[in-house]
Design an enzyme around this catalytic site. Structure first.
Site, PDB file in Angstrom:
ATOM      1  N   ARG A 100     -58.227   1.176  97.322  1.00 11.19           N
ATOM      2  CA  ARG A 100     -56.980   1.760  97.827  1.00 11.19           C
ATOM      3  C   ARG A 100     -55.865   1.709  96.794  1.00 11.19           C
ATOM      4  NH1 ARG A 100     -56.962  -1.277 103.524  1.00 11.19           N
ATOM      5  NH2 ARG A 100     -58.194  -2.738 102.297  1.00 11.19           N
ATOM      6  N   ASP A 174     -55.312  10.412 109.731  1.00  7.19           N
ATOM      7  CA  ASP A 174     -54.154  10.735 108.881  1.00  7.19           C
ATOM      8  C   ASP A 174     -54.481  11.951 108.032  1.00  7.19           C
ATOM      9  OD1 ASP A 174     -55.697   9.728 106.716  1.00  7.19           O
ATOM     10  OD2 ASP A 174     -54.875   7.716 107.011  1.00  7.19           O
ATOM     11  N   LYS A 197     -48.828  11.290 110.679  1.00  6.55           N
ATOM     12  CA  LYS A 197     -47.903  10.170 110.888  1.00  6.55           C
ATOM     13  C   LYS A 197     -46.613  10.473 110.135  1.00  6.55           C
ATOM     14  CE  LYS A 197     -50.824   7.051 109.334  1.00  6.55           C
ATOM     15  NZ  LYS A 197     -51.425   5.811 108.857  1.00  6.55           N
TER      16      LYS A 197
HETATM   17  C1  R5P Z   1     -56.040   4.641 104.350  1.00  7.49           C
HETATM   18  O1  R5P Z   1     -55.792   5.551 103.576  1.00  7.49           O
HETATM   19  C2  R5P Z   1     -57.420   4.318 104.798  1.00  7.49           C
HETATM   20  O2  R5P Z   1     -58.227   5.474 104.832  1.00  7.49           O
HETATM   21  C3  R5P Z   1     -57.411   3.657 106.162  1.00  7.49           C
HETATM   22  O3  R5P Z   1     -56.860   4.565 107.105  1.00  7.49           O
HETATM   23  C4  R5P Z   1     -56.598   2.397 106.149  1.00  7.49           C
HETATM   24  O4  R5P Z   1     -56.968   1.567 105.088  1.00  7.49           O
HETATM   25  C5  R5P Z   1     -56.766   1.658 107.467  1.00  7.49           C
HETATM   26  O5  R5P Z   1     -55.997   0.489 107.409  1.00  7.49           O
HETATM   27  P1  R5P Z   1     -55.535  -0.262 108.730  1.00  7.49           P
HETATM   28  O6  R5P Z   1     -56.762  -0.484 109.579  1.00  7.49           O
HETATM   29  O7  R5P Z   1     -54.946  -1.549 108.196  1.00  7.49           O
HETATM   30  O8  R5P Z   1     -54.525   0.573 109.432  1.00  7.49           O
END
Ligand code: R5P
Length: 317
Positions: A100, A174, A197
């Site tokens: 990430r 997202d 979002k």
């Molecule tokens: C973000 O870009 C990833 O694809 C996931 O949506 C994200 O890492 C999910 O994180 P969390 O479960 O902490 O919201």
């Protein structure tokens, strides 16, 4: 199974012994005898206890929690194998941690995914095999051949067995995940919705706008990572508020840090389906609405094809 690069050896780190054993079973090969242990000061020590000279070696190690320890194990195992004259070393990293951090998120911040790619390459890996990279372009961070496998065939099989597809809508939680979700929707021939979002003003909480009419549909959220679970829980609430009948999620990597399993259990998600790219914790195993699919068969097959110099991409046609 024929190996064109010497005999196949499988060396497992400590990140996911169950997956490593399942991959070995799928290939009908034993795991190579190796010791990966800690000195008193927590330095890592590795000893490969079999001859690997001239072998085609696959290291099985996700860089999952604790990410730094598991990454360091991977690097030290690679170094040990290189110095033991392995002919070819493939780092099989089902969950590639640090993914990430794939761009500068602000001034004077690192691109850690690139740094980790450099470390793996410089340690002596000849190839990398991974699964559902957070962003496809991370493949280009490696200057060695890198196969990015997809869990989608395993997920599609499960979805087909469990759902009446005439009433299913795939949802990306997202905007960044649209390509991934669209790919799965195409495979199962269902419509697609997207959650946008947005923070209207600084300091105000995020508003979730659902793009697409989800009313009456069984929604399946698709993503690469579930970490805190916040994204999924908020997405499920937004979909229910927009009239969705029920909400499920299929997410490749169940990072599920801290209290995430409990958060999912008490959420409006009917079920979260993850894979075993990361070894599930006790809390995950005990959770009534989290289930893990195995990607061992997929990885065994990809290893067999790599060893035989056969096409890996055709696994996903
Ligand atoms: C973000 O870009 C990833 O694809 C996931 O949506 C994200 O890492 C999910 O994180 P969390 O479960 O902490 O919201």
């Amino acid at each position: 199974m024929s190996a064109k690069n010497g005999s196949i050896k499988l060396v497992a780190g400590n990140s996911n012994p169950a997956l490593a054993q399942a991959i070995a079973n799928g290939l009908d090969l034993p795991l190579t005898k190796a010791v990966v242990r800690r000195f008193a000061d927590m330095e890592i020590f590795v000893e490969i206890q079999e001859n690997v000279r001239g072998s085609d070696v696959f290291i099985l190690q996700s860089t999952s929690y604790p990410a730094n320890d598991h990454l360091m194990e991977l690097l030290i195992i690679t170094d040990a194998l290189r110095r033991a004259s392995a002919r070819r070393i493939t780092a099989v990293v089902p969950y590639f941690g640090y993914a990430r951090q794939d761009r500068k998120s602000g001034s004077r911040t690192p691109i850690s995914a690139k740094l980790v790619a450099n470390l793996i390459t410089h340690a002596g890996a000849d190839r990398v095999m991974t699964l559902d990279l957070h962003a496809g372009q991370i493949q280009g961070f490696f200057d060695i051949p890198t196969d990015n496998l997809y869990a989608s065939p395993v997920m599609v099989r499960d979805i087909r067995e469990r759902f009446d597809l005439t009433n299913v809508m795939v949802v990306s939680p997202d905007v960044g995940g649209v390509v991934r979700a669209r790919g799965l929707a195409k495979r199962i021939n269902t419509p697609l919705a997207i959650i946008d979002k947005r923070r209207e003003r600084p300091g105000e909480s995020e508003v979730m706008n659902v793009i697409g009419d989800v009313a009456g549909y069984t929604c399946i959220l698709i993503d690469d990572i579930v970490d805190s679970g916040g994204t999924l829980v908020n997405a499920a609430d937004a979909l229910i508020a927009n009239g969705a009948k029920e909400v499920y999620a299929y997410i490749t990597h169940g990072v599920l840090s801290g209290g995430a399993a409990a958060r999912i259990t008490s959420s409006r998600l009917k079920e979260l389906v993850i894979t075993d790219s990361i070894q599930p914790t006790e809390a995950i195993i005990k959770s009534p609405n989290i289930r893990a699919l195995s990607i061992a068969g997929l990885i065994s097959e990809a290893i067999a094809r790599t060893a035989a110099e056969e096409s890996v991409s055709s696994l996903f046609d």
